[in-house]
Design a protein around this motif. Structure first.
Motif, PDB file in Angstrom:
ATOM      1  N   PRO A   1      67.829  40.685  61.020  1.00  0.00           N
ATOM      2  CA  PRO A   1      67.893  40.582  59.849  1.00  0.00           C
ATOM      3  C   PRO A   1      68.427  41.600  58.574  1.00  0.00           C
ATOM      4  O   PRO A   1      67.691  42.447  58.399  1.00  0.00           O
ATOM      5  N   ALA A   2      69.175  41.104  57.782  1.00  0.00           N
ATOM      6  CA  ALA A   2      69.467  42.106  56.171  1.00  0.00           C
ATOM      7  C   ALA A   2      68.962  41.248  55.212  1.00  0.00           C
ATOM      8  O   ALA A   2      69.013  40.029  55.439  1.00  0.00           O
ATOM      9  N   ASN A   3      69.337  41.662  54.213  1.00  0.00           N
ATOM     10  CA  ASN A   3      69.317  41.395  52.717  1.00  0.00           C
ATOM     11  C   ASN A   3      70.385  40.797  51.657  1.00  0.00           C
ATOM     12  O   ASN A   3      71.264  41.415  51.694  1.00  0.00           O
ATOM     13  N   ASP A   4      71.221  39.486  53.154  1.00  0.00           N
ATOM     14  CA  ASP A   4      72.329  38.647  52.631  1.00  0.00           C
ATOM     15  C   ASP A   4      72.308  37.988  52.645  1.00  0.00           C
ATOM     16  O   ASP A   4      71.131  37.184  53.427  1.00  0.00           O
ATOM     17  N   LEU A   5      73.198  36.463  52.677  1.00  0.00           N
ATOM     18  CA  LEU A   5      73.507  35.141  52.472  1.00  0.00           C
ATOM     19  C   LEU A   5      73.463  34.134  53.283  1.00  0.00           C
ATOM     20  O   LEU A   5      72.739  33.137  53.931  1.00  0.00           O
ATOM     21  N   THR A   6      73.890  35.439  54.919  1.00  0.00           N
ATOM     22  CA  THR A   6      73.809  34.853  55.632  1.00  0.00           C
ATOM     23  C   THR A   6      72.576  35.035  56.784  1.00  0.00           C
ATOM     24  O   THR A   6      71.940  34.189  57.746  1.00  0.00           O
ATOM     25  N   THR A   7      72.186  35.934  56.685  1.00  0.00           N
ATOM     26  CA  THR A   7      70.441  35.918  56.751  1.00  0.00           C
ATOM     27  C   THR A   7      69.735  34.765  56.495  1.00  0.00           C
ATOM     28  O   THR A   7      68.832  34.048  57.019  1.00  0.00           O
ATOM     29  N   ARG A   8      69.965  34.904  54.904  1.00  0.00           N
ATOM     30  CA  ARG A   8      69.171  33.855  54.062  1.00  0.00           C
ATOM     31  C   ARG A   8      69.274  32.061  54.758  1.00  0.00           C
ATOM     32  O   ARG A   8      68.275  31.716  54.261  1.00  0.00           O
TER      33      ARG A   8
ATOM     34  N   ALA B   1      93.974  40.076  45.818  1.00  0.00           N
ATOM     35  CA  ALA B   1      93.454  39.214  47.755  1.00  0.00           C
ATOM     36  C   ALA B   1      92.392  39.992  48.311  1.00  0.00           C
ATOM     37  O   ALA B   1      91.571  39.904  48.375  1.00  0.00           O
ATOM     38  N   PRO B   2      92.284  42.090  47.487  1.00  0.00           N
ATOM     39  CA  PRO B   2      90.978  42.402  48.512  1.00  0.00           C
ATOM     40  C   PRO B   2      89.872  42.227  47.323  1.00  0.00           C
ATOM     41  O   PRO B   2      88.380  42.083  47.921  1.00  0.00           O
ATOM     42  N   ILE B   3      90.114  42.032  45.872  1.00  0.00           N
ATOM     43  CA  ILE B   3      88.511  41.625  44.879  1.00  0.00           C
ATOM     44  C   ILE B   3      87.569  40.581  45.205  1.00  0.00           C
ATOM     45  O   ILE B   3      86.929  40.727  45.229  1.00  0.00           O
ATOM     46  N   PRO B   4      88.162  39.451  45.420  1.00  0.00           N
ATOM     47  CA  PRO B   4      87.386  38.531  46.386  1.00  0.00           C
ATOM     48  C   PRO B   4      86.901  38.593  47.742  1.00  0.00           C
ATOM     49  O   PRO B   4      85.617  38.167  47.368  1.00  0.00           O
ATOM     50  N   MET B   5      87.506  39.106  48.135  1.00  0.00           N
ATOM     51  CA  MET B   5      87.137  39.216  50.011  1.00  0.00           C
ATOM     52  C   MET B   5      85.878  40.164  49.823  1.00  0.00           C
ATOM     53  O   MET B   5      85.257  39.375  50.782  1.00  0.00           O
ATOM     54  N   LEU B   6      85.850  41.615  49.252  1.00  0.00           N
ATOM     55  CA  LEU B   6      85.197  42.234  49.045  1.00  0.00           C
ATOM     56  C   LEU B   6      84.229  41.973  48.795  1.00  0.00           C
ATOM     57  O   LEU B   6      82.385  42.155  49.285  1.00  0.00           O
ATOM     58  N   ALA B   7      84.123  40.868  48.059  1.00  0.00           N
ATOM     59  CA  ALA B   7      82.876  40.276  47.432  1.00  0.00           C
ATOM     60  C   ALA B   7      82.222  39.604  48.221  1.00  0.00           C
ATOM     61  O   ALA B   7      80.844  39.502  48.242  1.00  0.00           O
ATOM     62  N   VAL B   8      82.712  38.824  48.724  1.00  0.00           N
ATOM     63  CA  VAL B   8      82.356  37.435  49.521  1.00  0.00           C
ATOM     64  C   VAL B   8      81.611  38.003  50.960  1.00  0.00           C
ATOM     65  O   VAL B   8      80.867  38.418  51.321  1.00  0.00           O
ATOM     66  N   THR B   9      82.540  39.231  51.460  1.00  0.00           N
ATOM     67  CA  THR B   9      82.285  40.195  52.804  1.00  0.00           C
ATOM     68  C   THR B   9      80.618  40.852  52.576  1.00  0.00           C
ATOM     69  O   THR B   9      79.533  41.050  52.941  1.00  0.00           O
ATOM     70  N   ASP B  10      80.332  41.071  51.039  1.00  0.00           N
ATOM     71  CA  ASP B  10      78.959  41.419  50.357  1.00  0.00           C
ATOM     72  C   ASP B  10      78.151  40.584  50.690  1.00  0.00           C
ATOM     73  O   ASP B  10      76.663  41.296  50.936  1.00  0.00           O
ATOM     74  N   LEU B  11      78.183  39.417  50.280  1.00  0.00           N
ATOM     75  CA  LEU B  11      77.405  38.060  49.601  1.00  0.00           C
ATOM     76  C   LEU B  11      77.187  38.269  51.169  1.00  0.00           C
ATOM     77  O   LEU B  11      75.807  37.714  51.719  1.00  0.00           O
ATOM     78  N   PHE B  12      78.201  38.701  52.442  1.00  0.00           N
ATOM     79  CA  PHE B  12      77.528  37.484  53.965  1.00  0.00           C
ATOM     80  C   PHE B  12      77.230  38.732  55.241  1.00  0.00           C
ATOM     81  O   PHE B  12      76.985  38.617  56.325  1.00  0.00           O
ATOM     82  N   GLY B  13      77.581  40.212  54.293  1.00  0.00           N
ATOM     83  CA  GLY B  13      76.984  41.025  55.224  1.00  0.00           C
ATOM     84  C   GLY B  13      77.880  41.591  55.841  1.00  0.00           C
ATOM     85  O   GLY B  13      77.859  41.824  57.161  1.00  0.00           O
ATOM     86  N   LEU B  14      79.574  40.815  56.174  1.00  0.00           N
ATOM     87  CA  LEU B  14      80.418  40.874  56.682  1.00  0.00           C
ATOM     88  C   LEU B  14      80.790  42.567  56.630  1.00  0.00           C
ATOM     89  O   LEU B  14      80.560  43.284  55.744  1.00  0.00           O
ATOM     90  N   SER B  15      81.426  43.042  58.002  1.00  0.00           N
ATOM     91  CA  SER B  15      82.036  44.499  57.696  1.00  0.00           C
ATOM     92  C   SER B  15      83.399  44.086  56.837  1.00  0.00           C
ATOM     93  O   SER B  15      84.334  43.078  56.901  1.00  0.00           O
ATOM     94  N   PRO B  16      83.456  44.857  55.914  1.00  0.00           N
ATOM     95  CA  PRO B  16      85.425  45.026  55.174  1.00  0.00           C
ATOM     96  C   PRO B  16      86.440  45.289  56.673  1.00  0.00           C
ATOM     97  O   PRO B  16      86.884  44.860  55.395  1.00  0.00           O
ATOM     98  N   ALA B  17      85.618  46.328  57.310  1.00  0.00           N
ATOM     99  CA  ALA B  17      87.239  45.787  58.449  1.00  0.00           C
ATOM    100  C   ALA B  17      87.788  44.833  59.029  1.00  0.00           C
ATOM    101  O   ALA B  17      88.930  44.393  59.434  1.00  0.00           O
ATOM    102  N   ASP B  18      86.253  43.263  58.537  1.00  0.00           N
ATOM    103  CA  ASP B  18      87.096  42.226  58.719  1.00  0.00           C
ATOM    104  C   ASP B  18      88.278  41.956  57.647  1.00  0.00           C
ATOM    105  O   ASP B  18      88.236  40.469  57.963  1.00  0.00           O
TER     106      ASP B  18
END
Length: 418
Positions: free
Chosen positions: A222-229, A165-182
């Motif tokens: 803004p940042a270099n992530d999918l949320t900004t894009r 479970a953590p592995i895909p979530m860490l990839a997703v949070t990286d892509l969108f700039g979400l906090s790992p704490a979430d």
């Protein structure tokens, strides 16, 4: 009871859709439905509640490989837009229905047809195509190794909560700039949403709140992530379209990849033939992942298509506004799709695990990269792991849509490799 000639809403005593996932052998339930009704079976989505004056909500479950291809490829007859769901339009689906997080309207490409589908799905496709796969591979591998190192000295672990479970979530949070704490809150919200139980709408609200927070943060900085894009993509016209495009990407990115990893590891731990072939190199990791896409696709039952006209399908009367659920797991067992000979079937990727047609999953490449890395790393670093409970005692998360082990406890008879 025979269904042909009777309208969906008239049918009673139906098998709940959740019975196809919350059971020891889903293939047996699908076979029973197929024997009773043919390639299209009526199922119950939610039961009647006389005390609250609510009727049962039914759907057609498409069980047959060829019929799923018909439904997914005929957009002029089968819509993805819940605005065409008759029960919803007539007010039979209450506002607090647990079905709505998975089947209710959303402003993203999953729930639109034609031009609107393409407008809303293009930002997601472009974002996924633009992923630096080498950087993702390095990051995922490092996290796999870090997670295993964290429990290696314990002699035991839950490969579901502690690894898959953590592995895909860490990839997703990286892509969108979400906090790992979430991560924990995100996993809990998505599990509730997919579960379509009493807490499904709570999960949906929690997920929307987390995504709204990062949208507001990225508008300010803004940042270099999918949320900004997504925020600056010309095809996404409102914040709600941005948010809901994030919803489908985050939910699909985590839920389906987690299921894929977990089911592959579960099969490796419970099937000696499969484990022997995989551990001794006779079956490649990609072949093992493909086997799971056939046997236990990440989404067993995919919602939904809505009939745009009255017609006959699989010997049944389908009326305008009827919902059709794609039985991907059932269709993957269709003997016309596979020979049954492992030597001939190895490498066959004609499965329907990613659906088909215009709405097929656009994230197949990054999902496979994550799943392959997770399984391969576990094979290398945990060569002597064994299941810590009897296979029949593995519990599953409740959901009519997916079949995911809730836990996957293992023990190590020798220290893991480092």
């Amino acid at each position: 009871m025979s269904a042909p000639g009777r309208r969906l809403a008239e049918l009673t005593g139906l098998t709940p859709l959740a019975a196809t996932t919350a059971c020891p052998e889903p293939a047996d339930v699908y076979a029973h439905l197929r024997a009773r009704f043919g390639p299209i079976a009526p199922v119950e989505l939610t039961p009647a509640d006389p005390q609250r004056q609510r009727t049962a909500i039914n759907a057609w479950l498409v069980l047959d490989y060829d019929h799923i291809l018909q439904v997914t490829r005929r957009e002029q007859l089968y819509s993805r837009n819940p605005a065409n769901w008759r029960a919803l339009a007539e007010g039979l689906v209450p506002p607090d229905s647990p079905l709505l997080p998975m089947m209710g309207p959303r402003d993203n490409g999953y729930f639109r047809d034609g031009h609107e589908h393409r407008r809303l799905i293009d930002p997601i496709t472009e974002a996924l195509d633009g992923i630096d796969q080498i950087a993702m591979l390095d990051a995922v591998r490092a996290r796999c190794q870090q997670l295993i190192a964290g429990f290696a000295s314990n002699g035991k672990a839950d490969l579901m909560s502690g690894y898959a479970a953590p592995i895909p979530m860490l990839a997703v949070t990286d892509l969108f700039g979400l906090s790992p704490a979430d991560n924990t809150a995100l996993q809990r919200a998505i599990t509730a949403l997919i579960g379509s139980g009493a807490d499904s709408q709570d999960g949906d609200r929690a997920l929307n709140a987390l995504l709204t927070r990062i949208i507001n943060a990225r508008r300010a900085a803004p940042a270099n992530d999918l949320t900004t894009r997504f925020l600056h993509h010309p095809d996404l016209h409102t914040d709600y379209e941005v948010q809901q495009s994030m919803v489908i990407t985050v939910v699909a990115g985590w839920e389906t990849t987690t299921n894929w990893i977990t089911q592959t590891l579960r099969h490796m731990l419970t099937d000696p033939r499969f484990a022997g072939q995989l551990r001794h190199g006779r079956l490649g990791v990609d072949d093992a992942l493909d086997e799971m896409l056939w046997a236990n696709p990440p989404m067993a039952n995919m919602p939904a298509r809505y009939a745009l006209d009255d017609h006959e399908l699989g010997g049944h009367l389908i009326t305008r506004g009827d919902p059709l659920i794609l039985g991907l797991a059932a269709a993957n067992h269709d003997p016309r799709a596979r020979t049954g000979n492992p030597r001939l079937d190895t490498g066959n990727r004609a499965h329907l695990a990613f659906s088909a047609g215009h709405h097929a999953c656009p994230a197949k490449i990054p999902a496979r990269l994550i799943a392959r890395t997770a399984v391969d790393t576990a094979l290398r670093l945990l060569p002597a792991m064994q299941l810590a409970i009897p296979p029949e005692d593995i519990p599953y998360e409740p959901s009519p849509w997916a079949r995911r082990p809730a836990v996957l406890p293992v023990r190590f008879s020798t220290p893991p490799r480092t």
